[in-house]
Design an enzyme around this catalytic site. Structure first.
Site, PDB file in Angstrom:
ATOM      1  N   ARG A  78       6.233  15.736  -4.045  1.00 36.20           N
ATOM      2  CA  ARG A  78       5.500  14.835  -4.960  1.00 36.20           C
ATOM      3  C   ARG A  78       4.200  14.403  -4.282  1.00 36.20           C
ATOM      4  O   ARG A  78       4.239  13.782  -3.212  1.00 36.20           O
ATOM      5  CB  ARG A  78       6.342  13.605  -5.297  1.00 36.20           C
ATOM      6  CG  ARG A  78       5.689  12.721  -6.367  1.00 36.20           C
ATOM      7  CD  ARG A  78       6.587  11.545  -6.737  1.00 36.20           C
ATOM      8  NE  ARG A  78       6.623  10.559  -5.683  1.00 36.20           N
ATOM      9  CZ  ARG A  78       5.919   9.423  -5.663  1.00 36.20           C
ATOM     10  NH1 ARG A  78       5.126   9.117  -6.667  1.00 36.20           N
ATOM     11  NH2 ARG A  78       6.007   8.591  -4.666  1.00 36.20           N
ATOM     12  N   HIS A 122      -1.933   6.885  -7.547  1.00 32.29           N
ATOM     13  CA  HIS A 122      -1.313   6.219  -6.394  1.00 32.29           C
ATOM     14  C   HIS A 122      -2.405   5.374  -5.720  1.00 32.29           C
ATOM     15  O   HIS A 122      -2.801   5.644  -4.602  1.00 32.29           O
ATOM     16  CB  HIS A 122      -0.698   7.248  -5.457  1.00 32.29           C
ATOM     17  CG  HIS A 122       0.292   6.686  -4.477  1.00 32.29           C
ATOM     18  ND1 HIS A 122       1.562   7.203  -4.308  1.00 32.29           N
ATOM     19  CD2 HIS A 122       0.211   5.658  -3.604  1.00 32.29           C
ATOM     20  CE1 HIS A 122       2.208   6.517  -3.373  1.00 32.29           C
ATOM     21  NE2 HIS A 122       1.394   5.580  -2.912  1.00 32.29           N
ATOM     22  N   GLU A 168       4.401   2.876  -8.282  1.00 35.72           N
ATOM     23  CA  GLU A 168       4.604   1.472  -7.921  1.00 35.72           C
ATOM     24  C   GLU A 168       3.559   0.544  -8.548  1.00 35.72           C
ATOM     25  O   GLU A 168       2.824  -0.157  -7.835  1.00 35.72           O
ATOM     26  CB  GLU A 168       4.601   1.291  -6.401  1.00 35.72           C
ATOM     27  CG  GLU A 168       5.730   2.027  -5.720  1.00 35.72           C
ATOM     28  CD  GLU A 168       5.756   1.788  -4.219  1.00 35.72           C
ATOM     29  OE1 GLU A 168       5.018   0.917  -3.720  1.00 35.72           O
ATOM     30  OE2 GLU A 168       6.527   2.482  -3.542  1.00 35.72           O
ATOM     31  N   ASN A 292      11.207   4.052  -6.493  1.00 29.05           N
ATOM     32  CA  ASN A 292      10.791   3.839  -5.103  1.00 29.05           C
ATOM     33  C   ASN A 292      11.499   2.591  -4.598  1.00 29.05           C
ATOM     34  O   ASN A 292      11.455   1.538  -5.252  1.00 29.05           O
ATOM     35  CB  ASN A 292       9.278   3.627  -5.001  1.00 29.05           C
ATOM     36  CG  ASN A 292       8.507   4.912  -5.221  1.00 29.05           C
ATOM     37  OD1 ASN A 292       9.085   5.938  -5.556  1.00 29.05           O
ATOM     38  ND2 ASN A 292       7.207   4.853  -5.017  1.00 29.05           N
ATOM     39  N   TYR A 294      12.825   0.495  -0.795  1.00 26.08           N
ATOM     40  CA  TYR A 294      12.932   0.429   0.664  1.00 26.08           C
ATOM     41  C   TYR A 294      13.842  -0.703   1.136  1.00 26.08           C
ATOM     42  O   TYR A 294      14.512  -0.584   2.145  1.00 26.08           O
ATOM     43  CB  TYR A 294      11.547   0.222   1.292  1.00 26.08           C
ATOM     44  CG  TYR A 294      10.625   1.400   1.124  1.00 26.08           C
ATOM     45  CD1 TYR A 294      10.477   2.342   2.127  1.00 26.08           C
ATOM     46  CD2 TYR A 294       9.912   1.582  -0.057  1.00 26.08           C
ATOM     47  CE1 TYR A 294       9.639   3.439   1.972  1.00 26.08           C
ATOM     48  CE2 TYR A 294       9.076   2.670  -0.225  1.00 26.08           C
ATOM     49  CZ  TYR A 294       8.941   3.594   0.789  1.00 26.08           C
ATOM     50  OH  TYR A 294       8.126   4.688   0.627  1.00 26.08           O
TER      51      TYR A 294
HETATM   52  O1  IFM Z   1       2.995   3.982   2.044  1.00 21.92           O
HETATM   53  C1  IFM Z   1       3.574   3.322   0.963  1.00 21.92           C
HETATM   54  C2  IFM Z   1       3.344   4.093  -0.311  1.00 21.92           C
HETATM   55  O2  IFM Z   1       1.996   4.304  -0.555  1.00 21.92           O
HETATM   56  C3  IFM Z   1       3.922   3.364  -1.482  1.00 21.92           C
HETATM   57  N1  IFM Z   1       5.298   3.004  -1.236  1.00 21.92           N
HETATM   58  C4  IFM Z   1       5.615   2.357   0.004  1.00 21.92           C
HETATM   59  C5  IFM Z   1       5.054   3.153   1.154  1.00 21.92           C
HETATM   60  C6  IFM Z   1       5.382   2.451   2.492  1.00 21.92           C
HETATM   61  O3  IFM Z   1       4.818   1.195   2.530  1.00 21.92           O
END
Ligand code: IFM
Length: 441
Positions: A78, A122, A168, A292, A294
């Site tokens: 991607r 992005h 995002e 997405n 984390y």
């Molecule tokens: O690097 C970023 C990415 O651009 C978008 N999602 C989170 C990643 C880590 O912070």
């Protein structure tokens, strides 16, 4: 440890990147600046004043990067398209040399058996649009984004089967327009709300254009970030703050995009920005949900218009170099939630961890923090699937170390190490570990 047999044979393994974070070649072949060129070149905005001018020089070294994807057994990649590389002013004239780059990249991927997944946005808005008052806070951007989507569909649609509109949106709207720590550096409650709604309208307009200009076999989705929003304390004020953060960051996009209705908190905040017919215009059936994720995030009450502020995780929990709470169960719960609520097949389009691992005396890059994180998060994904979540693939963030926005090059998210002085690529131990899961090693 998770193993290959924990995943179905048709599970899609991939890696994600973003144009400004890896391409470099910022002034090559007719590319014009984006808001990130402007922001990163403004003193004090990024760590050590670092910029994406060169980054990983992927623009010139993409063949090497694609070869690494193939060797790791990845089935998909991607990437995002730099709008100002293909349309320098963001509207009007097209830059053929910029389009040629994406042709070359897509052809290289296909020649190596890696499926291209294109993301239209992005975070690198053409600076010319921003400077003309046509950035995200302006509703006039909606048809311009649709035109850009149509351009890319016509150019790459014969070879790119998977498309996403925004990466995002919750993050760039908040960090760029509410608190101003990302480009374009705006701190304004109304600009934030305008951005949320105009991005949603742009999504809807772009999806309709993609459907019109792509083959019927194309798969179209969006890439929201969803993460548990937790109160910094047990106080009612912090609980309310967490609900506000959840509404703006997690629900502001997927609710109207996948369900056709804003969340009640968002609806109240957006007020008459929502015109009759807007929610219908935003909502079009999508083929996948790109998640997405984390970590969870924390909120505390603030006395300003927002009513919330993001804050650090509590003392004593495991955190990453970014200061993010490592909580695999939060990932599992989020996968179950988005799969049930939004009803589209889920692909994890980003997940990963930052560290600072570099080459040892033998030249090898050992990154045990990443292997441990990926193992636990993939274990949570397996649990989510067992609980019924329709999760069909996983794209690690990221294929290579890259420019981590305001934090410059310090946090390294790649499964491949980049020596920025020489541009040497070195697959890390996590790369080899992932290759074991894909069956390539
Ligand atoms: O690097 C970023 C990415 O651009 C978008 N999602 C989170 C990643 C880590 O912070």
């Amino acid at each position: 440890m998770v193993t290959k047999t924990d995943f179905p044979a048709d599970f899609l393994w991939g890696a994600s990147t973003a144009s400004y974070q890896i391409e470099g070649a910022h002034d090559v072949d007719g590319r014009a600046p984006s808001i990130w060129d402007m922001f990163s070149h403004t003193p004090g905005k990024t760590l050590n004043g670092e910029t994406g001018d060169i980054a990983c020089d992927h623009y010139h070294r993409y063949s090497e990067d694609v070869a690494l994807m193939k060797k790791a057994g990845l089935g998909a990649y991607r990437f995002s398209i730099s709008w100002s590389r293909v349309m320098p002013e963001g509207r009007g004239a097209v830059n053929e040399a910029g389009l040629d780059f994406y042709d070359r990249l897509v052809d290289e991927l296909l020649a190596n058996g890696v499926a291209p997944w294109a993301c239209l946005y992005h975070w690198d808005l053409p600076l010319a649009l921003h400077n003309s008052g046509l950035g995200w806070p302006s509703r006039d951007i909606v048809p311009l984004f649709a035109d850009y989507a149509g351009l890319m569909a016509k150019r790459l649609g014969d070879r790119v089967g998977h498309w996403a509109t925004f990466n995002e949106p919750g993050v760039f709207a908040y960090l760029g327009y509410a608190v101003g720590i990302h480009a374009p550096g705006i701190r304004d409650y109304n600009a934030w709300l305008d951005t949320i709604h105009n991005v949603n309208l742009s999504h809807g307009a772009a999806v309709r254009r993609l459907r019109a200009d792509l083959p019927a076999t194309a798969r179209i989705g969006a890439v929201p970030n969803v993460q548990p929003s937790l109160p910094a304390s047990g106080s009612e004020a912090d609980k309310r703050a967490a609900a506000l953060l959840d509404a703006g960051w997690n629900r502001g996009f997927p609710e109207p995009v996948y369900l056709g209705r804003y969340d009640p908190i968002m609806r109240e905040q957006l007020g008459d920005r929502i015109r009759p017919g807007d929610e219908e215009a935003i909502h079009t059936k999508l083929d996948f949900f790109g998640l997405n994720h984390y970590s969870p995030m924390y909120a505390k009450a603030s006395g300003d218009d927002f009513g919330f502020r993001m804050t650090d995780p509590p003392e004593g929990v495991e955190t990453t170099l970014m200061g993010w709470h490592v909580l695999p169960s939060g990932f599992r719960d989020t996968l179950v939630h988005v799969s049930e609520r939004y009803g589209a097949p889920v692909y994890v389009t980003e997940n990963g961890v930052a560290d600072e691992a570099g080459p040892g005396p033998d030249g090898k890059v050992d990154d045990p923090i990443r292997v441990s994180y990926l193992d636990r998060y993939l274990g949570a994904l397996v649990e989510a699937r067992t609980a019924g979540a329709d999760v069909r693939g996983y794209f690690v963030w990221s294929m290579t170390d890259n420019f981590e926005w305001a934090m410059g090059f310090k946090p390294r998210f790649g499964i491949t190490h980049i020596d920025y002085a020489t541009q040497k690529r070195t697959p890390k131990s996590s790369y080899h570990w992932l290759a074991g899961l894909t069956g390539a090693a």
